[in-house]
Scaffold this motif. Structure first.
Motif: not given
Length: 298
Positions: A55-84
């Motif tokens: 759904r997001l790909v369709v909506r983003l194409r409509k609103e921001l045709p110049q934007l390109r989704l390259e990939r998902l960022d894995p959003d890696l977290v360590g112990v301190s990040d999880i604690a926060e």
């Protein structure tokens, strides 16, 4: 359900006030820059993470045709990040990691790897584990398997939209011991969508979202009522795909309710217990043309 995504994107810049404003106003999202890459943080609802990304790909194409989704960022977290993010202490998080607390819900997720000398995890997997102990933070994210699928499909989805074609969402009429057979129908159809004119033909059914097309994959014993249940309220109609007795592929345009131009299956003598196989027999006997849209209502 709503799912949260962190995409690596190209084609927009944090200094572009118009793009940043659209992302915030239309998607309640946030565009940031980290070193040499731009990250887009936003959420979308769907039947699952893949459907939400679709759904997001369709909506983003409509609103921001110049934007390109390259990939998902894995959003890696360590112990301190999880604690926060959870508001817990590092010691508390380490107890989760080491299996010293909350073991009744299963082991803490395996780490994705290391950053320096510290272990790191995919935040979506950590958050899914936290949900099992009632500590989920915000919306869930894509699982590892879903993230791999989304990353694989992003170029295809965006290429289809660039060519003026809808992007296709495959769903099964139901999940049981015949699930593999329904998946086989999807694989067979995916291999034929590139045939000239085929996608234009099967996407001709009137629907609110011209850039999205749902295909319900079924087998002959499946009830038509099960197919109808897979059609969402915001979808006027979908394509029903199945294989006949000789493994030939059949495509029919169907709706879950009466819509202009669609013929109710009750007019064809099909009752509440009718199956996909019954529908195929009716078509084979010439009672209705294969190209006639059908409303799966009694």
């Amino acid at each position: 359900m709503e799912y949260e995504f962190l995409f690596v994107v190209d084609g927009v810049d944090v200094d572009d006030d118009l793009a940043v404003g659209i992302i915030f106003d239309e998607f309640d999202g946030l565009l940031t820059r980290h070193r040499d890459k731009h990250l887009l943080d936003l959420a979308e609802s769907g039947d699952g993470a893949i459907d939400a990304a679709h759904r997001l790909v369709v909506r983003l194409r409509k609103e921001l045709p110049q934007l390109r989704l390259e990939r998902l960022d894995p959003d890696l977290v360590g112990v301190s990040d999880i604690a926060e993010r959870t508001g817990r202490s590092r010691q508390n998080v380490l107890q989760w990691v080491n299996g010293e607390r909350r073991t009744e819900v299963g082991a803490f997720p395996d780490p994705e790897g290391t950053a320096g000398r510290s272990l790191v995890w995919r935040w979506a997997e950590v958050n899914a584990w936290l949900a099992r102990i009632g500590e989920q933070v915000g919306d869930p994210g894509a699982t590892r398997q879903d993230a791999l699928h989304i990353d694989f499909m992003l170029p295809r989805w965006q290429q289809s939209l660039a060519e003026g074609l809808p992007i296709v969402r495959f769903v099964h009429s139901q999940e049981d011991e015949r699930t593999k057979d329904r998946a086989g129908v999807a694989q067979l159809l995916e291999g034929t969508l590139s045939a000239p004119g085929l996608l234009d033909m099967i996407s001709a059914f009137p629907r609110p979202e011209r850039q999205r097309l749902t295909v319900v994959c079924a087998v002959l014993p499946d009830r038509l009522s099960a197919v109808a249940e897979r059609i969402r309220a915001d979808e006027t109609g979908v394509v029903l795909a199945f294989q006949g007795e000789k493994n030939e592929l059949h495509l029919m345009r169907v709706a879950a309710r009466e819509v202009p131009g669609a013929r109710p299956v009750s007019e064809l003598g099909l009752g509440d217990d009718a199956t996909v196989g019954d529908l195929l027999l009716v078509v084979a006997n010439g009672a209705v043309q294969p190209t006639t849209p059908l409303a799966l209502v009694g």
